[in-house]
Design a protein around this motif. Structure first.
Motif, PDB file in Angstrom:
ATOM      1  N   GLU A  46      58.211  -4.444  13.825  1.00 39.36           N
ATOM      2  CA  GLU A  46      57.017  -3.584  13.937  1.00 39.36           C
ATOM      3  C   GLU A  46      55.749  -4.357  13.619  1.00 39.36           C
ATOM      4  OE1 GLU A  46      56.556  -0.471  15.253  1.00 39.36           O
ATOM      5  OE2 GLU A  46      58.612  -0.871  15.880  1.00 39.36           O
ATOM      6  N   ASP A  47      55.810  -5.238  12.610  1.00 43.52           N
ATOM      7  CA  ASP A  47      54.647  -6.064  12.284  1.00 43.52           C
ATOM      8  C   ASP A  47      54.271  -6.960  13.461  1.00 43.52           C
ATOM      9  OD1 ASP A  47      54.632  -5.085   9.646  1.00 43.52           O
ATOM     10  OD2 ASP A  47      55.826  -6.775   8.891  1.00 43.52           O
ATOM     11  N   ARG A  48      55.278  -7.550  14.080  1.00 43.79           N
ATOM     12  CA  ARG A  48      55.036  -8.472  15.201  1.00 43.79           C
ATOM     13  C   ARG A  48      54.363  -7.748  16.366  1.00 43.79           C
ATOM     14  NH1 ARG A  48      58.213 -13.238  14.948  1.00 43.79           N
ATOM     15  NH2 ARG A  48      58.395 -13.359  17.193  1.00 43.79           N
ATOM     16  N   ARG A  49      54.655  -6.473  16.512  1.00 38.39           N
ATOM     17  CA  ARG A  49      54.049  -5.654  17.584  1.00 38.39           C
ATOM     18  C   ARG A  49      52.548  -5.506  17.434  1.00 38.39           C
ATOM     19  NH1 ARG A  49      56.553  -0.848  20.594  1.00 38.39           N
ATOM     20  NH2 ARG A  49      54.354  -0.524  20.910  1.00 38.39           N
ATOM     21  N   ALA A  50      52.030  -5.720  16.242  1.00 41.76           N
ATOM     22  CA  ALA A  50      50.606  -5.487  15.993  1.00 41.76           C
ATOM     23  C   ALA A  50      49.714  -6.326  16.904  1.00 41.76           C
ATOM     24  CB  ALA A  50      50.272  -5.756  14.525  1.00 41.76           C
ATOM     25  N   LEU A  51      50.118  -7.554  17.212  1.00 45.57           N
ATOM     26  CA  LEU A  51      49.286  -8.398  18.077  1.00 45.57           C
ATOM     27  C   LEU A  51      49.232  -7.866  19.510  1.00 45.57           C
ATOM     28  CD1 LEU A  51      47.481 -10.876  18.470  1.00 45.57           C
ATOM     29  CD2 LEU A  51      49.564 -12.220  18.818  1.00 45.57           C
ATOM     30  N   PRO A  52      50.369  -7.624  20.165  1.00 43.01           N
ATOM     31  CA  PRO A  52      50.267  -7.063  21.512  1.00 43.01           C
ATOM     32  C   PRO A  52      49.605  -5.684  21.531  1.00 43.01           C
ATOM     33  CG  PRO A  52      52.579  -7.380  20.897  1.00 43.01           C
ATOM     34  CD  PRO A  52      51.750  -7.982  19.825  1.00 43.01           C
TER      35      PRO A  52
ATOM     36  N   VAL B 121      52.393 -15.711  19.241  1.00 44.80           N
ATOM     37  CA  VAL B 121      51.716 -15.300  20.477  1.00 44.80           C
ATOM     38  C   VAL B 121      52.675 -14.718  21.505  1.00 44.80           C
ATOM     39  CG1 VAL B 121      49.767 -16.871  20.261  1.00 44.80           C
ATOM     40  CG2 VAL B 121      51.803 -17.631  21.467  1.00 44.80           C
ATOM     41  N   ASP B 122      53.970 -14.920  21.296  1.00 41.37           N
ATOM     42  CA  ASP B 122      54.935 -14.408  22.268  1.00 41.37           C
ATOM     43  C   ASP B 122      55.561 -13.080  21.831  1.00 41.37           C
ATOM     44  OD1 ASP B 122      56.402 -15.438  20.161  1.00 41.37           O
ATOM     45  OD2 ASP B 122      57.837 -16.505  21.438  1.00 41.37           O
ATOM     46  N   ALA B 123      55.020 -12.468  20.782  1.00 39.97           N
ATOM     47  CA  ALA B 123      55.536 -11.174  20.309  1.00 39.97           C
ATOM     48  C   ALA B 123      55.422 -10.140  21.425  1.00 39.97           C
ATOM     49  CB  ALA B 123      54.767 -10.720  19.076  1.00 39.97           C
ATOM     50  N   ARG B 124      56.361  -9.214  21.446  1.00 40.44           N
ATOM     51  CA  ARG B 124      56.407  -8.172  22.470  1.00 40.44           C
ATOM     52  C   ARG B 124      56.016  -6.827  21.880  1.00 40.44           C
ATOM     53  NH1 ARG B 124      58.502  -9.841  27.666  1.00 40.44           N
ATOM     54  NH2 ARG B 124      59.118 -12.005  27.364  1.00 40.44           N
ATOM     55  N   GLY B 125      55.311  -6.040  22.686  1.00 41.09           N
ATOM     56  CA  GLY B 125      54.918  -4.697  22.279  1.00 41.09           C
ATOM     57  C   GLY B 125      55.391  -3.666  23.286  1.00 41.09           C
ATOM     58  N   GLN B 126      54.537  -2.684  23.540  1.00 43.11           N
ATOM     59  CA  GLN B 126      54.857  -1.618  24.490  1.00 43.11           C
ATOM     60  C   GLN B 126      55.261  -2.216  25.839  1.00 43.11           C
ATOM     61  OE1 GLN B 126      51.554   1.030  25.144  1.00 43.11           O
ATOM     62  NE2 GLN B 126      52.731   2.400  26.423  1.00 43.11           N
ATOM     63  N   HIS B 127      56.253  -1.656  26.463  1.00 42.22           N
ATOM     64  CA  HIS B 127      56.807  -2.114  27.748  1.00 42.22           C
ATOM     65  C   HIS B 127      57.367  -3.539  27.641  1.00 42.22           C
ATOM     66  CE1 HIS B 127      55.300   1.465  29.651  1.00 42.22           C
ATOM     67  NE2 HIS B 127      54.061   1.165  29.353  1.00 42.22           N
TER      68      HIS B 127
ATOM     69  N   THR C  34      53.806  -8.969  26.399  1.00 37.59           N
ATOM     70  CA  THR C  34      53.134  -9.817  25.416  1.00 37.59           C
ATOM     71  C   THR C  34      51.647  -9.458  25.366  1.00 37.59           C
ATOM     72  OG1 THR C  34      52.516 -11.550  26.993  1.00 37.59           O
ATOM     73  CG2 THR C  34      54.707 -11.733  25.948  1.00 37.59           C
ATOM     74  N   SER C  35      50.965 -10.027  24.422  1.00 33.64           N
ATOM     75  CA  SER C  35      49.518  -9.822  24.302  1.00 33.64           C
ATOM     76  C   SER C  35      48.799 -10.296  25.564  1.00 33.64           C
ATOM     77  CB  SER C  35      48.980 -10.586  23.089  1.00 33.64           C
ATOM     78  OG  SER C  35      49.625 -10.159  21.925  1.00 33.64           O
ATOM     79  N   LEU C  36      49.287 -11.392  26.145  1.00 32.21           N
ATOM     80  CA  LEU C  36      48.645 -11.922  27.346  1.00 32.21           C
ATOM     81  C   LEU C  36      48.836 -10.983  28.538  1.00 32.21           C
ATOM     82  CD1 LEU C  36      46.890 -14.317  28.067  1.00 32.21           C
ATOM     83  CD2 LEU C  36      48.953 -15.591  28.664  1.00 32.21           C
TER      84      LEU C  36
ATOM     85  N   GLU D  26      41.385 -16.415  24.193  1.00 33.10           N
ATOM     86  CA  GLU D  26      41.751 -16.597  22.783  1.00 33.10           C
ATOM     87  C   GLU D  26      43.262 -16.823  22.665  1.00 33.10           C
ATOM     88  OE1 GLU D  26      40.449 -16.963  18.805  1.00 33.10           O
ATOM     89  OE2 GLU D  26      39.309 -16.853  20.660  1.00 33.10           O
ATOM     90  N   LEU D  27      44.035 -16.022  23.364  1.00 33.65           N
ATOM     91  CA  LEU D  27      45.493 -16.174  23.335  1.00 33.65           C
ATOM     92  C   LEU D  27      45.919 -17.517  23.920  1.00 33.65           C
ATOM     93  CD1 LEU D  27      46.278 -12.542  24.427  1.00 33.65           C
ATOM     94  CD2 LEU D  27      47.029 -13.569  22.257  1.00 33.65           C
ATOM     95  N   LEU D  28      45.284 -17.922  25.010  1.00 32.99           N
ATOM     96  CA  LEU D  28      45.610 -19.204  25.635  1.00 32.99           C
ATOM     97  C   LEU D  28      45.276 -20.364  24.705  1.00 32.99           C
ATOM     98  CD1 LEU D  28      44.391 -18.413  29.247  1.00 32.99           C
ATOM     99  CD2 LEU D  28      46.776 -18.729  28.507  1.00 32.99           C
ATOM    100  N   ARG D  29      44.209 -20.231  23.954  1.00 37.76           N
ATOM    101  CA  ARG D  29      43.816 -21.264  22.991  1.00 37.76           C
ATOM    102  C   ARG D  29      44.916 -21.478  21.953  1.00 37.76           C
ATOM    103  NH1 ARG D  29      40.287 -21.912  18.526  1.00 37.76           N
ATOM    104  NH2 ARG D  29      40.096 -19.697  18.113  1.00 37.76           N
ATOM    105  N   TYR D  30      45.673 -20.443  21.664  1.00 35.54           N
ATOM    106  CA  TYR D  30      46.772 -20.520  20.701  1.00 35.54           C
ATOM    107  C   TYR D  30      48.130 -20.772  21.371  1.00 35.54           C
ATOM    108  CZ  TYR D  30      43.922 -19.263  16.691  1.00 35.54           C
ATOM    109  OH  TYR D  30      42.991 -19.277  15.679  1.00 35.54           O
ATOM    110  N   GLY D  31      48.100 -21.105  22.654  1.00 30.64           N
ATOM    111  CA  GLY D  31      49.329 -21.490  23.334  1.00 30.64           C
ATOM    112  C   GLY D  31      50.164 -20.369  23.912  1.00 30.64           C
ATOM    113  N   ALA D  32      49.561 -19.218  24.174  1.00 29.03           N
ATOM    114  CA  ALA D  32      50.319 -18.120  24.778  1.00 29.03           C
ATOM    115  C   ALA D  32      50.887 -18.571  26.125  1.00 29.03           C
ATOM    116  CB  ALA D  32      49.421 -16.899  24.969  1.00 29.03           C
ATOM    117  N   PRO D  33      52.175 -18.317  26.359  1.00 32.86           N
ATOM    118  CA  PRO D  33      52.792 -18.745  27.619  1.00 32.86           C
ATOM    119  C   PRO D  33      52.310 -17.900  28.803  1.00 32.86           C
ATOM    120  CG  PRO D  33      54.379 -17.535  26.280  1.00 32.86           C
ATOM    121  CD  PRO D  33      53.134 -17.669  25.460  1.00 32.86           C
ATOM    122  N   VAL D  34      51.976 -18.583  29.904  1.00 41.34           N
ATOM    123  CA  VAL D  34      51.449 -17.889  31.088  1.00 41.34           C
ATOM    124  C   VAL D  34      52.543 -17.474  32.071  1.00 41.34           C
ATOM    125  CG1 VAL D  34      49.171 -18.965  30.995  1.00 41.34           C
ATOM    126  CG2 VAL D  34      50.993 -20.065  32.307  1.00 41.34           C
ATOM    127  N   ASP D  35      53.726 -18.059  31.924  1.00 44.19           N
ATOM    128  CA  ASP D  35      54.782 -17.787  32.904  1.00 44.19           C
ATOM    129  C   ASP D  35      55.865 -16.857  32.361  1.00 44.19           C
ATOM    130  OD1 ASP D  35      55.758 -19.582  31.068  1.00 44.19           O
ATOM    131  OD2 ASP D  35      56.631 -20.944  32.543  1.00 44.19           O
TER     132      ASP D  35
END
Length: 139
Positions: free
Chosen positions: A12-18, A39-45, A48-50, A64-73
């Protein structure tokens, strides 16, 4: 950035970012990223945040997410789409389709290495997003 804090995060904590990205809360996104939230945490559906930054056409959150290495693929959400797929769909059907910066968000994602979708006549995208996709496909 406190590694011990991050290791103690519950699902649940990890969901806070997405969830913050879904809600367009860039300040919360910045604070959590600086604290080391994954940055790869999963939320609703299972998005990811991205994905949510794309759905909202929020270029600032995406960058901002990309700056922290969020995966695009990354896929594996309920719709099995990439963040760019969500951006494209959001440009037509999203909550902020009239106000979001979907073309800028698509540019950010493509610039970070997002794979391009097939540009078929069936691909629903706003005119500005289609122009971005076509320009990059022609390269």
């Amino acid at each position: 950035n406190d590694p011990s804090l991050v290791s103690q995060l519950t699902h649940e904590d990890r969901r806070a970012l997405p969830d913050a990205a879904r809600d367009d809360d860039i300040e919360a996104v910045r604070v959590m990223l600086a604290a080391g939230w994954p940055v790869d945490a999963r939320g609703q559906h299972r998005a990811t945040s991205l994905h949510w930054a794309g759905w909202n056409g929020n270029q600032a959150v995406a960058r901002e997410l990309l700056r922290y290495g969020a995966p695009v693929d990354v896929k594996g959400d309920e719709y099995d789409g990439t963040p760019l797929n969500w951006t494209i769909d959001g440009s037509v059907h999203g909550w902020r389709c009239r106000t979001g910066d979907y073309a800028g968000t698509a540019e950010a994602l493509i610039g970070a290495g997002s794979p391009l979708p097939a540009l078929t006549p069936q691909l629903e995208a706003s005119a500005p997003v289609r122009a971005v996709l076509e320009r990059h496909a022609a390269r």
